[in-house]
Motif scaffolding. Structure first.
Motif, PDB file in Angstrom:
ATOM      1  N   UNK A   1      68.748 -52.222 -75.870  1.00 31.69           N
ATOM      2  CA  UNK A   1      69.072 -52.722 -74.492  1.00 31.69           C
ATOM      3  C   UNK A   1      68.647 -51.712 -73.471  1.00 31.69           C
ATOM      4  N   UNK A   2      67.520 -51.552 -72.940  1.00 33.75           N
ATOM      5  CA  UNK A   2      66.875 -50.640 -72.370  1.00 33.75           C
ATOM      6  C   UNK A   2      67.494 -50.405 -70.940  1.00 33.75           C
ATOM      7  N   UNK A   3      67.855 -51.609 -70.139  1.00 37.78           N
ATOM      8  CA  UNK A   3      68.418 -51.689 -68.720  1.00 37.78           C
ATOM      9  C   UNK A   3      69.762 -50.885 -68.947  1.00 37.78           C
ATOM     10  N   UNK A   4      70.535 -51.363 -69.876  1.00 39.07           N
ATOM     11  CA  UNK A   4      72.125 -50.831 -69.930  1.00 39.07           C
ATOM     12  C   UNK A   4      71.805 -49.269 -70.369  1.00 39.07           C
ATOM     13  N   UNK A   5      70.864 -48.957 -71.159  1.00 38.86           N
ATOM     14  CA  UNK A   5      70.651 -47.456 -71.559  1.00 38.86           C
ATOM     15  C   UNK A   5      70.191 -46.662 -70.107  1.00 38.86           C
TER      16      UNK A   5
ATOM     17  N   UNK B   1      59.016 -44.798 -70.272  1.00 43.94           N
ATOM     18  CA  UNK B   1      57.920 -44.693 -71.005  1.00 43.94           C
ATOM     19  C   UNK B   1      58.051 -46.216 -71.845  1.00 43.94           C
ATOM     20  N   UNK B   2      59.044 -46.442 -72.256  1.00 42.63           N
ATOM     21  CA  UNK B   2      59.151 -47.532 -73.286  1.00 42.63           C
ATOM     22  C   UNK B   2      58.971 -48.918 -72.381  1.00 42.63           C
ATOM     23  N   UNK B   3      59.207 -48.798 -71.146  1.00 36.93           N
ATOM     24  CA  UNK B   3      59.221 -49.967 -70.196  1.00 36.93           C
ATOM     25  C   UNK B   3      57.820 -49.838 -69.578  1.00 36.93           C
ATOM     26  N   UNK B   4      56.901 -48.850 -69.810  1.00 37.50           N
ATOM     27  CA  UNK B   4      55.519 -48.741 -69.021  1.00 37.50           C
ATOM     28  C   UNK B   4      55.710 -48.347 -67.588  1.00 37.50           C
ATOM     29  N   UNK B   5      56.860 -47.886 -67.278  1.00 33.78           N
ATOM     30  CA  UNK B   5      56.952 -47.257 -65.759  1.00 33.78           C
ATOM     31  C   UNK B   5      56.064 -45.769 -65.974  1.00 33.78           C
ATOM     32  N   UNK B   6      54.956 -45.734 -65.871  1.00 32.10           N
ATOM     33  CA  UNK B   6      54.335 -44.471 -66.083  1.00 32.10           C
ATOM     34  C   UNK B   6      54.587 -43.465 -65.069  1.00 32.10           C
ATOM     35  N   UNK B   7      54.537 -43.784 -63.713  1.00 34.68           N
ATOM     36  CA  UNK B   7      54.912 -42.945 -62.535  1.00 34.68           C
ATOM     37  C   UNK B   7      56.423 -42.251 -62.952  1.00 34.68           C
TER      38      UNK B   7
END
Length: 918
Positions: free
Chosen positions: A293-297, A329-335
């Motif tokens: 659960x990436x958002x909560x993390x 990185x897991x969410x592909x938010x490179x910047x």
């Protein structure tokens, strides 16, 4: 996990329940002055110091100091030693280790002279905790064993059990789990004998941590059961956090881990343990990451990062940076991922540089050792050369050559290290500057949006507070007027604190109004010295209770008449004075000095309090700023900022001079015209002689349509309807309407002697309701009161322009409310009767629409001459261009009062406003 904080506080404050102690503290304080003997007072002060340690450490230290002074005065050595013990433990709990050790050493000297074995054991126990606090474990163990020796000799088994606990914690810090477990078990055994459940919970937690956690979970469960029964919230925060860790690492059960971590987080927030709160937030981020659960993390990791920055823990900050890098990185938010990776690497480099510095220090130490060894070799060579003179030249040359070679090699290596360190430091500084600039730009935009939203929120919430406050303060005041005894005093405390809450609400509203723009100045002529005397003398009784001396120094010239916004000036002076008294301890002083110079007034408030650190002075007028010396002083951090804004609005400024532990001087400078003198008959009382009786009087009114007058209450809040009905039904026939539409319907069906309406209502509010009433000639003359939570001046002016007779803000005084209703109804009845009976005898050119203008003109004339004690009816008639006879007829016709009564009524209203504003 570090246990230092918990073992420390267990020993100092075992088994204390704050709610039960508050009543005891209040009782002791109330009886302190009436105690016949000083020995009893010393005992009471020691008890107050001990009980206050759980609630107000500053008060605990204050009582401890008072106990020392009194015990020295009466030469009571045992009480003096106990006072040093309480004072040192208080300073230690506040983190002031140097002060704690100072008083411990004095107490030790007195206890040795008196051969007080028991108190020596207790003092050595605090010595041990103080040295452990600064990570001096050797001295901590030394004093712990000394404490055990004396406590055993004094047969104080309870004290020994707590010292066992302290020793277990020290050995834990040294990573000696074997000895730690040994002493924890000893402490548990003893605490079970004396049934100290609060300390048992923490000891079982310690046993779980000191052993193999996989097989010691039963200790953790036992700690949780005991802590639940005793409401030990500090322990529960630790216990549930460790349960979460157990299910995460040992059983890999993420749902249970998440459940226990959240319980631990709730308790950490409740007790204010930000260290464990940060650790638990980080662990929750880890759990949610494993659950996918990436958002909560991300949410929990960001919260953990903010707290870790606040604590100043580089390792935890580095950990959160790296996790945020992985998450982005897991969410592909490179910047974002690269941003956090760069922060992570920079911090890692910083820690690396710290290690390099540590290595350099070790190298320097090694060189010193080598240098000393070289000196020893040199001496030996000298002795040998004396024995073997023939070889002196050869061996001397060899020794000198060796020494030069060593020195050359050392200097060369040192220069290389310095060059490398300079390069690394320059790179780190450039990266820090670049990152700081990026963060500053982003935070500036967010802070501006947040500040605007916060101001709107505060403005709205203060209005919402007023109705609940009315339903708290009103019934309390009514009950206080009817009962006697201890219960009455208890209710008075509740009412007093409700009034304080109302003051805070008003301050928040003032602040939000100021942030929205610069409000207009409401200037009036004020006798400056008389005004300052009134404000300063209002603190006299408070100063006597706090044992603080006061002095007011005024210029020798006569009082000056200045044109200024009195309300804003009073807020500034009150803020400066209240801060001065707050930060000044017993035995100190507070002075107010006034200087007139070149059409400028300088008002200085000087105190001998704790002072302000040099680093804090430049930030002291910033919003929400709390200085380093304000850790144990309550406050919001907005008072001085607010006062500074008000001073600048009036064209002035506030400056400060302060030194730590020497006191502070705050000076308000205002540009004013000082050419006018005040009348000589202005008198200011130096005490509070006026008391207000809050008990209701019996109001009996002649009814028009029934035995009792009929009034209509328009109010949408059901509980407020019930309360208003309960206080009015004894005197009036009360009918209710939920909004303006229903109020108009009631007016069509019945006749009423008075209408009281709220403003904020669904459908049709109070202002629109009054506008609709004005359209009907029969309704427009019904006495009308607006009873509302809206306290802004703009709302009041709008109401009076619509023709309301009175405007009352919530919360209100029920006695005053009934009196105003009573007066309006009586005046209306007498005016109508007089008009019916005497209209044919009055030949005055009056029109319906200018009645209120005539009365307003008369009130204005009276207010302009309010300071003239000889202002009588004759002067009023001359200034208003009426004969005394016509003036008397006119006032009786319009408001049912004689001119004498009208003058008296206006003066009483002015006096009431002054008392209320003070």
């Amino acid at each position: 996990m570090k246990l230092s904080y918990f073992f420390f506080f267990i020993i100092l404050f075992t088994n204390n329940i704050v709610s039960s102690q508050t009543a005891i503290i209040d009782s002791i304080i109330n009886n302190l002055e009436s105690m016949p003997e000083d020995t009893m007072k010393v005992g009471a002060l020691l008890k107050l110091s001990k009980l206050s340690q759980n609630m107000d450490m500053e008060q605990s230290i204050k009582y401890g100091k008072e106990a020392i002074l009194l015990s020295k005065k009466i030469n009571h050595k045992n009480a003096e030693i106990k006072s040093y013990y309480m004072l040192s433990s208080g300073f230690l709990a506040s983190g002031e280790v140097d002060s704690s050790l100072f008083y411990l050493k004095i107490g030790e000297e007195v206890a040795k002279k008196e051969n007080d074995i028991l108190m020596l054991g207790n003092l050595y126990s605090i010595f041990s905790m103080a040295y452990r606090y600064i990570a001096d474990n050797e001295n901590a163990i030394k004093y712990a064993y000394k404490s055990l020796k004396f406590l055993e000799e004094a047969k104080d088994t309870v004290g020994m059990y707590y010292t066992y606990n302290s020793l277990g914690a020290i050995y834990w810090d040294k990573n000696d789990t074997s000895n730690a477990k040994k002493f924890f078990l000893k402490s548990v055994k003893g605490l079970e004998e004396i049934k100290d459940s609060t300390s048992l919970a923490i000891n079982y937690l310690a046993l779980y941590l000191a052993g193999n956690r996989k097989y010691n979970f039963h200790f953790l469960e036992k700690a949780q059961t005991i802590a639940d029964k005793t409401n030990n919230f500090h322990a529960l925060a630790q216990i549930y956090g460790n349960m979460g860790e157990y299910y995460l690492l040992e059983l890999k059960d993420m749902e249970k881990a998440k459940f226990y971590y959240k319980k631990g987080l709730d308790y950490s927030k409740y007790v204010g343990d930000i260290y464990f709160e940060a650790k638990t937030l980080s662990s929750l981020g880890d759990v949610y990451l494993k659950l996918g659960i990436v958002d909560s993390s991300v949410y929990y990791t960001n919260k953990a990062l903010r707290l870790s920055k606040r604590i100043g823990s580089p390792k935890e900050i580095k950990r959160e940076f790296y996790r945020l890098y992985e998450l982005n990185k897991s969410m592909s938010k490179t910047d974002s991922a690269l941003y956090y990776l760069e922060l992570y690497k920079n911090l890692q480099d910083s820690l690396y540089n710290d290690n390099i510095s540590k290595s350099n220090a070790e190298a320097y130490a090694k060189y010193d050792t080598e240098k000393k060894e070289a000196e020893i070799i040199k001496q030996k060579l000298k002795v040998e050369l004396e024995k073997k003179k023939r070889n002196r030249t050869i061996f001397g040359g060899i020794a000198l050559l060796l020494l030069v070679s060593l020195l050359y090699q050392w200097f060369a290596n040192r220069q290389k290290r310095r060059n490398k360190e300079s390069e690394l430091a320059l790179k780190l500084k450039n990266k820090e500057t670049e990152l700081a600039l990026k963060l500053k730009n982003a935070e500036s935009k967010n802070l501006k949006e947040l500040n605007n939203a916060k101001s709107r929120f505060f403005a709205n919430i203060t209005h919402e507070f007023r109705t609940p406050l009315t339903l708290i303060m009103g019934p309390l005041q009514d009950v206080i007027g009817k009962i006697k005894g201890e219960n009455k005093e208890t209710l008075k405390i509740a009412h007093s604190n409700s009034q304080k809450l109302l003051t805070l609400v008003n301050d928040i509203l003032d602040l939000s109004t100021l942030e929205e723009g610069s409000p207009e100045l409401n200037k009036s002529d004020v006798c400056l010295f008389a005004f300052l005397k009134r404000v300063f003398y209002s603190y006299e009784s408070y100063a006597k209770v706090r044992q603080i001396s006061t002095e007011m120094v005024l210029p020798p010239n006569k009082d000056v008449l200045v044109n200024i916004d009195l309300e804003k000036l009073e807020k500034i002076v009150n803020n400066l004075l209240s801060n001065a008294f707050k930060y000044t301890e017993a035995g100190g002083s507070v002075r107010l000095l006034v200087e007139l110079k070149d059409n400028n007034v300088f008002i200085s408030v000087q105190d001998s309090g704790v002072g302000i650190d040099e680093n804090d002075v430049k930030h002291i007028f910033e919003r929400y700023y709390q200085g380093q010396n304000s850790e144990n002083i309550t406050g919001t951090g907005i008072g001085l900022s607010f006062a500074d804004r008000l001073a600048k609005m009036m064209g002035g400024s506030i400056s400060v001079e302060s030194k730590r532990n020497e006191g502070s001087i705050f000076t308000l400078q205002l540009p004013l015209d000082l050419s006018k003198e005040c009348p000589e008959d202005v008198v200011v009382s130096n005490n509070n002689d006026l008391l207000v009786d809050t008990e209701k009087s019996n109001y009996k009114v002649k009814a028009i349509f029934a035995d009792k007058p009929r009034i209509l209450i328009v109010e949408d809040n059901y509980e407020m309807q019930k309360y208003l009905s309960s206080i009015l039904e004894e005197y009036f026939h009360v009918e209710l309407a939920e909004n303006g539409f229903e109020g108009l319907k009631k007016l069509k069906e019945n006749k009423y002697d008075l209408v009281s309406s709220d403003v904020m209502m669904p459908g049709m509010d109070g202002f629109v309701f009054r506008q609709e009433m004005n359209k009907n000639l029969e309704w427009r003359n019904i006495p009308f009161i607006l009873l509302t939570a809206r306290s802004l001046k703009e709302d009041k002016l709008r109401g009076f322009k619509l023709g309301v007779d009175d405007y009352i803000t919530k919360p209100f005084n029920s006695t005053e409310y009934i009196a105003r209703i009573n007066n309006l109804i009586i005046n209306k009845q007498e005016r109508d009767k007089w008009i019916n009976d005497k209209m044919e005898d009055i030949n005055l050119p009056l029109e319906k629409n200018n009645d209120s203008d005539i009365i307003e003109e008369l009130e204005r004339i009276i207010l302009e001459n309010i300071d003239d004690p000889d202002f009588k009816v004759s002067k009023l008639a001359i200034k208003s261009n009426y004969s005394q006879r016509n003036l008397s007829r006119m006032t009786k016709k319009l408001i049912g009062l004689t001119p004498v009564n009208l003058i008296l009524e206006v003066r009483l209203q002015k006096a009431y406003q002054l008392l209320k504003s003070n």
